[in-house]
Design a protein around this motif. Sequence first.
Motif, mmCIF file in Angstrom:
data_model
loop_
_atom_site.group_PDB
_atom_site.id
_atom_site.type_symbol
_atom_site.label_atom_id
_atom_site.label_comp_id
_atom_site.label_asym_id
_atom_site.label_seq_id
_atom_site.Cartn_x
_atom_site.Cartn_y
_atom_site.Cartn_z
ATOM 1 N N GLY A 137 36.448 42.343 87.446
ATOM 2 C CA GLY A 137 37.572 42.208 87.542
ATOM 3 C C GLY A 137 38.416 42.898 87.309
ATOM 4 O O GLY A 137 39.795 43.745 87.683
ATOM 5 N N ALA A 138 38.060 44.608 86.490
ATOM 6 C CA ALA A 138 39.139 45.369 85.608
ATOM 7 C C ALA A 138 39.154 45.880 86.509
ATOM 8 O O ALA A 138 38.218 46.591 87.873
ATOM 9 N N LEU A 167 40.695 51.271 92.061
ATOM 10 C CA LEU A 167 39.358 50.385 92.485
ATOM 11 C C LEU A 167 39.353 49.292 91.671
ATOM 12 O O LEU A 167 39.379 49.546 90.348
ATOM 13 N N TYR A 168 38.686 48.083 92.199
ATOM 14 C CA TYR A 168 38.469 47.251 92.235
ATOM 15 C C TYR A 168 37.344 46.629 93.104
ATOM 16 O O TYR A 168 37.316 46.750 94.189
ATOM 17 N N LEU A 169 36.543 46.048 91.580
ATOM 18 C CA LEU A 169 34.882 45.258 92.720
ATOM 19 C C LEU A 169 35.957 43.670 93.550
ATOM 20 O O LEU A 169 36.617 42.979 93.113
ATOM 21 N N THR A 170 35.145 43.548 94.346
ATOM 22 C CA THR A 170 35.725 42.124 95.788
ATOM 23 C C THR A 170 35.097 41.291 94.723
ATOM 24 O O THR A 170 33.659 41.984 93.730
ATOM 25 N N PRO A 171 34.744 39.836 95.003
ATOM 26 C CA PRO A 171 34.054 39.217 94.761
ATOM 27 C C PRO A 171 31.998 39.401 95.243
ATOM 28 O O PRO A 171 31.608 38.851 95.045
ATOM 29 N N GLU A 210 48.699 51.487 92.188
ATOM 30 C CA GLU A 210 49.201 51.638 90.857
ATOM 31 C C GLU A 210 50.067 50.445 90.679
ATOM 32 O O GLU A 210 50.702 50.416 91.087
ATOM 33 N N GLY A 211 49.510 50.247 89.394
ATOM 34 C CA GLY A 211 50.719 49.557 88.126
ATOM 35 C C GLY A 211 50.178 48.145 88.711
ATOM 36 O O GLY A 211 50.524 47.464 87.740
ATOM 37 N N THR A 212 49.359 48.299 89.866
ATOM 38 C CA THR A 212 48.669 46.179 89.989
ATOM 39 C C THR A 212 47.483 46.182 88.684
ATOM 40 O O THR A 212 46.754 47.351 88.239
ATOM 41 N N LYS A 213 47.232 45.116 88.557
ATOM 42 C CA LYS A 213 45.795 44.667 87.915
ATOM 43 C C LYS A 213 45.186 43.683 89.016
ATOM 44 O O LYS A 213 45.553 43.599 89.904
ATOM 45 N N ALA A 214 43.330 44.099 88.354
ATOM 46 C CA ALA A 214 42.929 43.376 89.409
ATOM 47 C C ALA A 214 42.384 42.006 89.381
ATOM 48 O O ALA A 214 42.992 41.357 88.063
#
Length: 519
Positions: free
Chosen positions: A222-223, A502-506, A515-519
């Motif tokens: 989830g990073a 980018l981040y991965l979905t489940p 910008e600025g959000t966490k996964a």
Amino acid sequence: MAALPEISDAGDVLIAGGGLAGLFTALKLAPLRVTVLAAAPIGNGASSAWAQGGIAAAIHEGDTAEAHAADTVAAGAGLVDPAIAQLLAREAPARIADLLQLGVPFDRDLEGKLAVGLEAAHSQARIVHVEGDKAGKAIMEALIAAVRAAPSIRIIEHAEAYELISAGGRISGVHALVSGKRVSFLARATVLATGGTGALYAVTTNPAEARGQGLAMAARAGAEIADPEFVQFHPTAIAADKDPAPLVTEALRGAGAVLTDAAGQRFTDELAPRDQVARAIGARITRGEKVFLDARAAVGDKFPAAFPTVYAHCRALGIDPVLEPIPVAPAAHYHMGGVRTDAEGRSSLAGLWACGEVASTGAHGANRLASNSLLEAVVFGARVAEDIMNAQLPSPALSAQEAEMAAPESAHLPLLQRLRRRMSAKVGVVREAGGLSQALELIEALRAEAAGPARTLSAFENPAIAAHLMTRAALAREESRGGHYRSDFPETRPGWAHRSLLYLTPSHDPMPAQEGTKA
């Protein structure tokens, strides 16, 4: 039913990766108890040990950290974080001093001062070397001796992490294969220093271990991932049937070697940014021409002593660079993208830090400045260590969600070779939408072919996810910038002057993050 993995207490800190970033961080963490997992015998499987160019640092009169930072920002094509560039350049002299204290024999001039060389896109001569082209090897030898002597550090070789342990909203270690045996390593803090993605390409200067393992592990947990589309292709690897391709250091071009065609005609500025030089060479090779690096006039009979590593590579391939030009071609060399971290090396996941090539700190932007890679590893290795030592670290917990590795890596080597060929052909020096889409289709087909039963993890999965992230981001960025060149979008577009996040979905599909959000 598969046997449960062995559980091992990794101490205060678990570091996945035995290259420069991992070992330097381990030394800086003393006296905390540290376990370092190295996929190969330390030194052998690390890209750091193969680095020829050196380390950039403003250490001579007339040079400044501000000038070094400005060159770093300029090379990064609009995506370097200026504050990070300033931090990197400002802390460089102190990290050079650390390495000197560890016994690294940097070259010196006749007055005994550290000698510095010039490399592409630097406004000043500021690269410190060891015997011309042995910096990486010498630095790693010094670090290996120091960590082997450190009572607080435990080194486990032939140990490859494949999954992060996540429990209670925090990363608390890794699951790894140690000489084929599953072991869960628990620690109060976990550091990824697993290196880059170069071995996902058929033509690369990287060791086989550089397959994006750490990048994919972090993404699966989830990073947030930053800038995965930006790959630096070194313009001058020796063009020979050898995997990995031997590197011809940029310091040779700094010393005056010139790039020529088969007729001996010079055709480009050798000290332009690496992406420009790589494209100039690549375009000629695509047309069926050969390209050479000619050091006969600039270096001549001084070659064996001035550049012993390159000389040895050439002689092993039947080339005498004193008497003949060296055939060269671009090769995947360095990944500017990676696990997004802040200035202290923290990822978007509690309990997880990253440093070295697996991390994306904002220091390199779209195109890394020459000899900033080893520098970034030691600067951020030190910052990660300081941050961990000042943190309140809870006891680790073991997750019940561990996936079993389904098959040994050797079972998937044919799939990996197909992936590498497609990455070089379609996600290489020059890219376009059709080729990138074809690459994504093959990646997903190969993942499906390698997939095992539920709750098992194919040895191919992590490399495939890393390749997918890189290719998906390259397809989304409809412009050319730095190491990312799109023939269908050849101009740099102001609207794209931002980092890719980018981040991965489940379901393991890449999704953009703000910008600025966490996964």
